[in-house]
Design a protein around this motif. Structure first.
Motif: not given
Length: 253
Positions: A117, A157, A202, A205, A217, A220-221
């Motif tokens: 990401i 993903h 999701n 992101m 990003a 949140w991942m």
């Protein structure tokens, strides 16, 4: 009688069919035979290698399983690039046979998903963003279908890895990703807020990728991968148990 110790190890000579497979693979990998170009017929290969037909056939079988060669309607053999799904499936099986634990999957996934990401934020194209947006919309519409949500989350993903524009990352994360699919479905079924938290992560992101906000990003991942760990443990599982074959069957069906 010599009293010296043996200085040399016994030689292990590869079977003839493996030598045939290795020779053809080397030509493909080094670009001397390009995807789509003919390799020849079995008879031609028998003549060139000077071995019997059964040896050539077994070597071809190895290459076909690896996705390096294919046949047309006339049974002629052609080179092709190995399909990453086949490679990933084989590596996933190897992980199961090695009795890797869910903790190892979690730790490795954290590293690879964060790397994916981070690069996706920098490199995602408009097409990549459109694919991710479509995925999030489909996931939101599947809120009452745990199996579908798990499938779409796995795709999300994979799309992030695709958006990283780094094929090594894409290939590296696929084997562990395949083993995550069935566990994600179980979490969605057994943890009340599991699906909602997954969808929210999701969505955030995607928002961060659109804004080129690397910090958000990554946050949140990391949160989603940690949510997987917490949800997995809440289903009654422990991270230190080995991934069993039932997860592999579900991941590659």
């Amino acid at each position: 009688m010599s009293d010296t110790h043996d200085r040399f190890e016994r030689l292990n000579v590869a079977p003839a069919y493996q030598m045939v497979a290795d020779a053809i693979e080397r030509e493909i990998i080094q670009g001397r035979i390009r995807p789509g170009e003919p390799i020849g017929t079995e008879s031609e290969l028998v003549r060139q290698f000077g071995v019997n037909r059964s040896t050539v056939r077994e070597g071809i079988r190895v290459l076909e399983q690896g996705g390096l060669i294919s046949r047309d309607s006339s049974r002629r053999l052609f080179a092709c690039g190995p399909h990453h799904n086949r490679l990933a499936s084989r590596l996933s099986r190897a992980l199961v046979l090695q009795e890797v634990t869910f903790r190892e999957l979690y730790e490795t996934s954290m590293v690879l998903e964060l790397a994916s990401i981070e690069q996706a934020v920098e490199r995602a194209t408009e097409k990549n963003i459109a694919e991710l947006s479509e995925n999030v919309a489909k996931t939101e519409a599947a809120i009452d279908d745990p199996a579908r949500i798990a499938e779409l989350n796995s795709e999300f993903h994979a799309l992030i890895a695709k958006a990283s524009q780094n094929r090594v990352l894409q290939l590296a994360r696929e084997p562990t990703g395949l083993l995550f699919f069935p566990t994600t479905e179980v979490i969605c079924r057994k943890v009340a807020e599991g699906a909602l938290r997954m969808i929210e992560a999701n969505r955030m992101m995607l928002k961060a990728i659109k804004a080129r906000d690397k910090k958000s990003a990554i946050l949140w991942m990391r949160r989603q991968v940690d949510d997987w760990r917490k949800g997995f443990e809440r289903t009654g599982k422990t991270l230190d148990e080995a991934v069993d074959k039932s997860y592999l069957r579900a991941a590659t069906r």
